[in-house]
Design a protein around this motif. Sequence first.
Motif, mmCIF file in Angstrom:
data_model
loop_
_atom_site.group_PDB
_atom_site.id
_atom_site.type_symbol
_atom_site.label_atom_id
_atom_site.label_comp_id
_atom_site.label_asym_id
_atom_site.label_seq_id
_atom_site.Cartn_x
_atom_site.Cartn_y
_atom_site.Cartn_z
ATOM 1 N N ASN A 123 78.937 -0.174 49.419
ATOM 2 C CA ASN A 123 80.129 -0.694 50.090
ATOM 3 C C ASN A 123 79.796 -1.649 51.238
ATOM 4 O O ASN A 123 80.672 -2.168 51.897
ATOM 5 C CB ASN A 123 81.079 0.427 50.530
ATOM 6 C CG ASN A 123 80.376 1.367 51.486
ATOM 7 O OD1 ASN A 123 79.240 1.085 51.909
ATOM 8 N ND2 ASN A 123 81.019 2.474 51.825
ATOM 9 N N THR A 124 78.506 -1.909 51.413
ATOM 10 C CA THR A 124 78.108 -2.903 52.411
ATOM 11 C C THR A 124 77.968 -4.282 51.762
ATOM 12 O O THR A 124 77.566 -5.244 52.410
ATOM 13 C CB THR A 124 76.745 -2.530 53.015
ATOM 14 O OG1 THR A 124 75.826 -2.333 51.924
ATOM 15 C CG2 THR A 124 76.836 -1.264 53.837
ATOM 16 N N ARG A 125 78.233 -4.330 50.442
ATOM 17 C CA ARG A 125 78.065 -5.613 49.742
ATOM 18 C C ARG A 125 79.339 -5.996 49.024
ATOM 19 O O ARG A 125 80.168 -5.151 48.726
ATOM 20 C CB ARG A 125 76.930 -5.508 48.702
ATOM 21 C CG ARG A 125 75.598 -5.102 49.302
ATOM 22 C CD ARG A 125 74.496 -5.246 48.299
ATOM 23 N NE ARG A 125 74.281 -6.629 47.911
ATOM 24 C CZ ARG A 125 73.662 -7.528 48.667
ATOM 25 N NH1 ARG A 125 73.190 -7.195 49.847
ATOM 26 N NH2 ARG A 125 73.513 -8.769 48.250
ATOM 27 N N GLU A 126 79.479 -7.295 48.757
ATOM 28 C CA GLU A 126 80.624 -7.689 47.946
ATOM 29 C C GLU A 126 80.240 -8.704 46.877
ATOM 30 O O GLU A 126 79.233 -9.396 47.006
ATOM 31 C CB GLU A 126 81.782 -8.180 48.798
ATOM 32 C CG GLU A 126 81.468 -9.285 49.737
ATOM 33 C CD GLU A 126 82.636 -9.471 50.704
ATOM 34 O OE1 GLU A 126 83.400 -10.403 50.478
ATOM 35 O OE2 GLU A 126 82.752 -8.669 51.664
ATOM 36 N N ILE A 127 81.088 -8.724 45.844
ATOM 37 C CA ILE A 127 80.795 -9.596 44.712
ATOM 38 C C ILE A 127 81.270 -11.011 45.008
ATOM 39 O O ILE A 127 82.404 -11.226 45.426
ATOM 40 C CB ILE A 127 81.479 -9.062 43.429
ATOM 41 C CG1 ILE A 127 80.842 -7.727 43.033
ATOM 42 C CG2 ILE A 127 81.386 -10.078 42.295
ATOM 43 C CD1 ILE A 127 81.433 -7.073 41.800
ATOM 44 N N LEU A 128 80.360 -11.979 44.819
ATOM 45 C CA LEU A 128 80.730 -13.387 44.997
ATOM 46 C C LEU A 128 81.142 -14.026 43.678
ATOM 47 O O LEU A 128 82.103 -14.759 43.600
ATOM 48 C CB LEU A 128 79.524 -14.184 45.523
ATOM 49 C CG LEU A 128 79.124 -14.121 46.972
ATOM 50 C CD1 LEU A 128 77.918 -15.029 47.194
ATOM 51 C CD2 LEU A 128 80.258 -14.563 47.876
ATOM 52 N N HIS A 129 80.342 -13.767 42.641
ATOM 53 C CA HIS A 129 80.613 -14.380 41.337
ATOM 54 C C HIS A 129 80.320 -13.399 40.218
ATOM 55 O O HIS A 129 79.375 -12.613 40.322
ATOM 56 C CB HIS A 129 79.707 -15.590 41.090
ATOM 57 C CG HIS A 129 79.818 -16.667 42.111
ATOM 58 N ND1 HIS A 129 80.880 -17.528 42.173
ATOM 59 C CD2 HIS A 129 78.995 -17.030 43.114
ATOM 60 C CE1 HIS A 129 80.704 -18.380 43.171
ATOM 61 N NE2 HIS A 129 79.563 -18.087 43.769
ATOM 62 N N VAL A 130 81.114 -13.487 39.183
ATOM 63 C CA VAL A 130 80.792 -12.804 37.933
ATOM 64 C C VAL A 130 80.746 -13.911 36.885
ATOM 65 O O VAL A 130 81.772 -14.443 36.493
ATOM 66 C CB VAL A 130 81.869 -11.768 37.555
ATOM 67 C CG1 VAL A 130 81.486 -11.042 36.270
ATOM 68 C CG2 VAL A 130 82.068 -10.759 38.678
ATOM 69 N N VAL A 131 79.528 -14.286 36.498
ATOM 70 C CA VAL A 131 79.390 -15.435 35.600
ATOM 71 C C VAL A 131 79.167 -14.958 34.170
ATOM 72 O O VAL A 131 78.176 -14.275 33.899
ATOM 73 C CB VAL A 131 78.161 -16.300 36.004
ATOM 74 C CG1 VAL A 131 78.114 -17.587 35.200
ATOM 75 C CG2 VAL A 131 78.177 -16.585 37.493
#
Length: 411
Positions: A123-131
Motif C-alpha cells: 500500500n506504499t506503492r501505486e500503479i502507473l501503467h498497465v500495458v
Amino acid sequence: MAEQTVLVAIDIGTTKVCVLIGEMAARGGVDVIGIGQAASDGLRKGVVIDIDRTVQSVASAVEAAERISGLKVRSAFVGISGSHISSQNSRGMVAVSGSSRHDVDRGDTVRAIEAARAVSIPNTREILHVVPRGYVVDGQEGVRDPIGMTAVRLEVETHIVTASSTSVQNLTKCVQRAGVEIDELVLAPMATAEATLNDEDRELGVCLADIGGDTTDVAIFQDGSISHCATIPMGGRSVTADLGIVLRVTPDVAESVKFRYGSAVPMNVDPDEVLQVTSIGEESSHGVTRRHIAEIVESRVSEIFKFIGAEIEAAGATNRLQAGLVLTGGGSLLNGVQRAARDQLGMSARIAGPTGLGGLTDQIATPPYSAASGLLLWGARNWPSEEDRASGRALEGVTSRIGKIFKGLMP
Ligand SMILES: Nc1ncnc2c1ncn2[C@@H]1O[C@H](COP(=O)(O)OP(=O)(O)OP(=O)(O)O)[C@@H](O)[C@H]1O
Ligand SMILES: [Mg+2]
C-alpha cells in the motif's frame, strides 16, 4: 482556438524542467507552439527532495512557455522516473461475454486488463501503467488484437509499472502548486520512446537509455512493447562530479572541461595534448593531459554501461535486442559515448534526438528534449477522439485524469 486541441508536456529533469505546449494539427500530428525551460535543482536521483525549489522551476518553465504561445497552461502530461519505479509482468483472465455469441469485444479486453491489474502491491506503492503486451485466446498465445475473435476464454499478458506513493504525491504537489493539474503521470522512458523509437525497433528488440543529469532511465522493448524498465542513479552530472573531484575544480569548470575536452574513448585522444587547469584554492594553473581527462570520463561512462548491461540481462534480453541500443538525453552528447557503448556492450548503438513533432522544433530537436517531446506525443496519442468524447468514453480517459487502463488500450 478550441481548447481541446491544445496539450502540454512537463519533463521535470534533474538538471532542467522543460515545458512544451502543443496543438493538435488539423492534418494529424502535433505542432509545438510554446517552449519553456528552467534550471532544476530540487531533485536528487530523479526524486523531488525540495518542493519549493521544484515548484519554482516548474512555474518559471510554464510561464516561459505561456509567453511564447500566448496561452494559459491548465493541465499537463508529466513524466515520472527514479529508482522507486518498478515493474512486473502479470496475466489476467476472463470468460468472454461478447454481445454476439462469444466474440471478444472491447469490454472483454478491458475486463481482462482489470484482472491483470489486480496483483497485490504494497500500500506504499501505486500503479502507473498497465500495458497490454499480448493476448491468449482459448490457449492460443501471441494474439495482438483479439477483438472480433470467437473464444470462450481471454487472457492478457501485461506489464505493470508501479511507483512509490510518496514520490508520486510529492511530484503531483509540485506541479499543482505551480498552478497546473495533471492529465496523466507517464513513466518518462515510455514517453521518451514515443519520440525516439519506431515500431520496427520495438519489434526487433531495443534498449532505450536516456542518460540525463543524475539519472539514466532504461527501458527495454521486445515483441512490440515494453518488457522491463529501471532507473540507474547516475548520468552526465556524475561525470562532471568525477572531473571536479579528481581535478579539484569547481562544478562549473568541470562542466566546461567535459563539454570542450571530454571523451569517453581515451584511445582516440592525443596523449601529449596538455590543458591548463586551476584547482580550487590554488593561484596558478597546472597541466593535465586530455587523455587523463578522457580516462576519468571513460571510467564513469563504462560504469553506466555496466549497469545498462545488467538491466538487459535482468530482462532476459542479452543477445536478443536486434535493434541494439538507442541513446538519448544530454549525456548521450558526450564525445565517444556511442563508441564506448558498442565496445562495452557488444551491440549496435545509435544516438537519437526526438522526432515526430511539427512547429517550433528547432530548439528542441536534440537528445536532452526527447522526454518532453515524447510526453507531448504520448498525450496526443492518448487524447480522446471526437468519437470518444461524443460517446462519453473519454470520461474514462484524459478528461477525468484517471484513464490509465483506457490509455493502455489505445492502438
Ligand atoms: N554537448 C554535451 N556534451 C556533453 N554533455 C552534455 C552535452 N549536453 C548536455 N550534456 C550533459 O547532459 C546532462 C543533462 O542531460 P539532460 O538535460 O537530458 O538531463 P535531465 O533531463 O535534466 O536529467 P534527468 O533525465 O537525469 O532527470 C548534463 O550532465 C550535461 O552536462
Ligand atoms: Mg531527462
